[in-house]
Design a protein around this motif. Structure first.
Motif, short mmCIF file in Angstrom:
data_model
loop_
_atom_site.label_atom_id
_atom_site.label_comp_id
_atom_site.label_asym_id
_atom_site.label_seq_id
_atom_site.Cartn_x
_atom_site.Cartn_y
_atom_site.Cartn_z
N GLY A 147 30.99 2.20 33.62
CA GLY A 147 30.41 3.49 33.97
C GLY A 147 31.24 4.70 33.56
N PRO A 148 32.55 4.74 33.95
CA PRO A 148 33.36 5.91 33.59
C PRO A 148 33.48 6.12 32.08
CG PRO A 148 34.42 4.64 35.32
CD PRO A 148 33.27 3.82 34.84
N THR A 149 33.61 5.04 31.32
CA THR A 149 33.74 5.17 29.87
C THR A 149 32.46 5.69 29.24
OG1 THR A 149 35.25 3.28 29.90
CG2 THR A 149 34.38 3.94 27.77
N ILE A 150 31.32 5.08 29.61
CA ILE A 150 30.02 5.51 29.06
C ILE A 150 29.70 6.93 29.51
CG2 ILE A 150 27.54 5.05 29.07
CD1 ILE A 150 28.22 2.07 29.47
N GLY A 151 29.90 7.20 30.81
CA GLY A 151 29.61 8.53 31.33
C GLY A 151 30.45 9.62 30.69
N GLY A 152 31.74 9.33 30.48
CA GLY A 152 32.63 10.30 29.86
C GLY A 152 32.21 10.62 28.43
N TRP A 153 31.86 9.57 27.67
CA TRP A 153 31.47 9.78 26.28
C TRP A 153 30.18 10.58 26.18
CZ3 TRP A 153 27.47 8.96 22.95
CH2 TRP A 153 27.75 9.07 21.59
N ILE A 154 29.19 10.23 27.00
CA ILE A 154 27.90 10.95 26.97
C ILE A 154 28.10 12.41 27.36
CG2 ILE A 154 25.64 11.15 28.09
CD1 ILE A 154 25.56 8.11 28.27
N THR A 155 28.89 12.64 28.40
CA THR A 155 29.12 14.01 28.88
C THR A 155 29.82 14.85 27.83
OG1 THR A 155 29.26 13.20 31.16
CG2 THR A 155 30.11 15.41 30.72
N ASP A 156 30.82 14.27 27.15
CA ASP A 156 31.60 15.01 26.15
C ASP A 156 30.85 15.22 24.85
OD1 ASP A 156 33.72 15.18 27.89
OD2 ASP A 156 34.78 13.45 27.07
N ASN A 157 30.00 14.28 24.47
CA ASN A 157 29.40 14.32 23.14
C ASN A 157 27.91 14.69 23.12
OD1 ASN A 157 31.60 13.12 21.19
ND2 ASN A 157 31.65 11.85 23.03
N ILE A 158 27.21 14.55 24.24
CA ILE A 158 25.78 14.88 24.26
C ILE A 158 25.54 15.93 25.35
CG2 ILE A 158 23.43 13.97 24.35
CD1 ILE A 158 24.52 11.22 23.66
N SER A 159 25.25 15.48 26.56
CA SER A 159 25.00 16.38 27.68
C SER A 159 25.02 15.57 28.96
CB SER A 159 23.64 17.07 27.52
OG SER A 159 23.22 17.65 28.74
N TRP A 160 25.41 16.19 30.08
CA TRP A 160 25.46 15.45 31.35
C TRP A 160 24.10 14.92 31.75
CZ3 TRP A 160 22.47 16.82 35.48
CH2 TRP A 160 22.00 18.13 35.55
N ASN A 161 23.02 15.61 31.32
CA ASN A 161 21.67 15.17 31.68
C ASN A 161 21.38 13.76 31.16
OD1 ASN A 161 21.82 18.16 30.74
ND2 ASN A 161 20.31 18.17 32.38
N TRP A 162 22.01 13.39 30.04
CA TRP A 162 21.70 12.11 29.41
C TRP A 162 22.34 10.92 30.11
CZ3 TRP A 162 18.13 10.69 25.97
CH2 TRP A 162 17.43 11.72 25.34
N ILE A 163 23.25 11.15 31.07
CA ILE A 163 23.73 10.01 31.86
C ILE A 163 22.62 9.49 32.76
CG2 ILE A 163 26.14 10.78 31.81
CD1 ILE A 163 25.80 11.73 34.68
N PHE A 164 21.58 10.33 32.97
CA PHE A 164 20.40 9.91 33.72
C PHE A 164 19.27 9.48 32.78
CE2 PHE A 164 22.50 13.13 36.49
CZ PHE A 164 22.85 12.29 37.53
N TYR A 165 19.06 10.25 31.73
CA TYR A 165 17.98 9.92 30.79
C TYR A 165 18.19 8.56 30.10
CZ TYR A 165 16.41 14.81 31.11
OH TYR A 165 15.95 16.03 31.56
N ILE A 166 19.45 8.15 29.97
CA ILE A 166 19.74 6.89 29.29
C ILE A 166 19.09 5.69 29.99
CG2 ILE A 166 21.88 6.37 30.54
CD1 ILE A 166 23.08 5.36 27.96
N ASN A 167 18.77 5.84 31.28
CA ASN A 167 18.13 4.76 32.02
C ASN A 167 16.66 4.55 31.65
OD1 ASN A 167 20.38 4.10 33.68
ND2 ASN A 167 19.93 5.82 35.03
N ILE A 168 16.00 5.61 31.17
CA ILE A 168 14.54 5.58 31.01
C ILE A 168 14.05 4.49 30.06
CG2 ILE A 168 12.49 6.93 30.49
CD1 ILE A 168 14.12 7.77 33.00
N PRO A 169 14.62 4.33 28.84
CA PRO A 169 14.14 3.25 27.96
C PRO A 169 14.28 1.87 28.60
CG PRO A 169 15.55 4.76 26.75
CD PRO A 169 15.67 5.12 28.19
#
Length: 534
Positions: A147-169
């Motif tokens: 979780g911390p590794t994936i969350g950190g990368w998404i937050t730094d490189n995309i947007s914090w919103n995508w730590i939630f959107y990533i669940n949808i698919p």
């Protein structure tokens, strides 16, 4: 493994991984979310608290919900709620909205864990129960670990919103798999079930107060805060009422009488210790990497991967070994191995490297894999089919609650030890000084000064002063800058010593787990003895 069984396993593992991932993926993004919605640190922590709060309230009540609506319908609804909550969290516009949607996400996620465990067990024959629990365990331990590794990368490189959107698919894929391979359309709604409203209400208030107390205790300086005292009193009163009610009620919402079964209760207690160690490690290791050893957040996330990798590698092996060695030997071995793995972490210094931390974490991952598979299997093996869902809810509640307790206790212990160690180090520097320290006696907050040190520290200042002069510092700035550097060094040294103290406590904690493992009873219920048939 048949195609249908494979699809069920894939669907369940996706659920488990998503639910457990969202326990930790948000934590690393909270500073960014806090800035985006404009709230304080204490307010932002409710983003995590609301999810865990919903989790712990739903888990023990899952048997009641499945009795009313059906197991597979609850499973489908849990995934749907989790997906809706995830999507809405990504759209959140203020603190109130994200707390509400995180709670909705937590309700769905809290239902998924025990239902996933129960569905896996029912779709594997008795001789493959350990194999089923190894699949369950992979999702449970990989989620919080990555979780911390994936969350950190998404937050730094995309947007914090995508730590939630990533669940949808994954939610969409999962709903399709559940609809075709798991959903039982013949399940009927039970309209005549007597609802234990008193049990549900006292449980919700008691567990809710306890979870908030654990999440907010450190922030509010524990029992020096009237808010925390009130939460503690509320929790004790309502959980006591809940326990009395459930043990005396004819149709309880939560079947606490299962704990009278020693074959189930003893592994459940050991599971609580496991939860404390696992969640405390997930909390402590990033702080160790970043604040004591000076690594970045991304490097800290990568540094935590060894334990997750070894757990994923050895889960299937543990599942195969279970039928050969039995639960008792595996739990004894794993408890001893975890305890030993914390010993090197009890003798660290500021020169400790990431490689020095690699092997203890890797060994812990092996031990956690062994203990998770064997505990899950032996605990639920002692229950009849009708009690599996209720037992899975209780079993996982203990893990999550004890994880919260472990995080709160060891966070407090770390802070207390750091304070004690800093005073010890400061006193050592002062008492070895050949000088009189009137300034320190009148103002203890000063702690250290270039003029109150031993000859060894005097030499330290001489070297630092020379370095600062070479970097262009003025002579007038030398005392303050040198003092600040020494003070920071003492802070880091006190922190690494505090980690040593805490990890030694964890070493002793798993010694208790080893003692309890000596009393493991490998008892099979009549359903398992008869081959797992209806």
């Amino acid at each position: 493994m048949g195609f249908s069984q494979l699809m069920i396993t894939v669907a369940v593992m996706i659920c488990i991984f998503m639910s457990s991932l969202d326990i930790s993926i948000v934590n690393v993004a909270i500073p960014t979310i806090r800035g985006a919605i404009g709230v304080s640190i204490s307010e932002a922590t409710w983003i995590s608290t609301s999810y865990m709060l919903a989790n712990v309230i739903v888990m023990p009540a899952i048997n009641f919900l499945t009795s009313m609506f059906g197991k597979t319908r609850c499973f489908f609804a849990g995934v749907l709620l989790f997906g809706i909550g995830s999507f809405m969290c990504g759209l959140s516009w203020n603190l109130e909205s994200i707390i509400i949607f995180r709670a909705l996400q937590g309700i769905g996620g809290g239902a998924l864990i025990p239902l996933s465990q129960a569905i896996l067990r029912e779709n594997y024959p008795p001789h493959e129960q350990a194999k089923a629990m190894s699949f369950f365990g992979i999702g449970i331990v990989l989620g919080p670990g990555l979780g911390p590794t994936i969350g950190g990368w998404i937050t730094d490189n995309i947007s914090w919103n995508w730590i939630f959107y990533i669940n949808i698919p994954f939610v969409i894929i999962d709903l399709i798999l559940i609809y075709f391979f798991i959903l039982n359309r013949s399940e009927k709604f039970s309209k005549d079930i007597k609802v234990d409203y008193i049990g549900l209400i006292t449980m919700a208030i008691g567990l809710g107060a306890l979870q908030v107390m654990l999440e907010k205790g450190q922030e509010n300086n524990w029992f020096s805060s009237q808010f925390i005292v009130n939460l503690a009193i509320t929790s004790v009163v309502f959980l006591t009422l809940f326990t009395i009610r459930e043990l005396t009620c004819e149709k309880p919402a939560v079947n606490l009488k299962l704990l009278k079964n020693f074959g189930f209760s003893n592994p459940t207690v050991i599971q609580g210790i496991f939860g404390m160690g696992l969640f405390a490690g997930l909390f402590l290791i990033p702080i160790l990497f970043q604040e004591a050893l000076g690594y970045s957040a991304t490097e800290a996330g990568i540094g935590m991967i060894p334990r997750s990798i070894s757990m994923a590698m050895f889960m299937p092996i543990a599942g195969r070994l279970y039928n050969r060695t039995g639960a008792k030997k595996m739990i004894m071995f794993a408890s001893a191995l975890i305890s030993l793995s914390f010993l090197p972490l009890s003798f660290m210094s500021l020169n400790t490297s990431a490689w020095d931390l690699f092997w203890p974490q890797f060994v812990q991952g092996i031990a956690f894999a062994f203990i998770f598979v064997s505990l899950s299997t032996v605990a639920l093996m002692a229950l009849e089919r009708k009690d599996i869902v209720s037992g899975a809810g209780l079993y996982n509640l203990v893990r999550v609650l004890c994880g919260s307790i472990g995080t709160a206790v060891f966070a407090t212990e770390l802070e207390n030890y750091q304070t004690i160690n800093r005073f010890y180090l400061t006193e050592h520097v002062i008492t070895n000084s050949p000088y009189s320290v009137q300034g320190f006696m009148t103002n203890p907050a000063t702690l250290l000064s270039p003029y109150t040190t031993s000859p060894a520290i005097t030499n330290f200042f001489a070297g630092i002063n020379q370095l600062l002069l070479m970097q262009g510092a003025s002579a007038a700035d030398l005392p303050n800058k040198a003092y600040t550097m020494l003070s920071n060094f003492v802070d880091r040294q006190a922190l690494i010593m505090a980690f040593n103290n805490v990890f030694f406590t964890l070493c002793l904690l798993f010694c208790v787990s080893f003692i309890l493992s000596l009393f493991i009873v490998e008892k099979k219920s009549s359903w398992h003895r008869e081959g797992g048939s209806e």
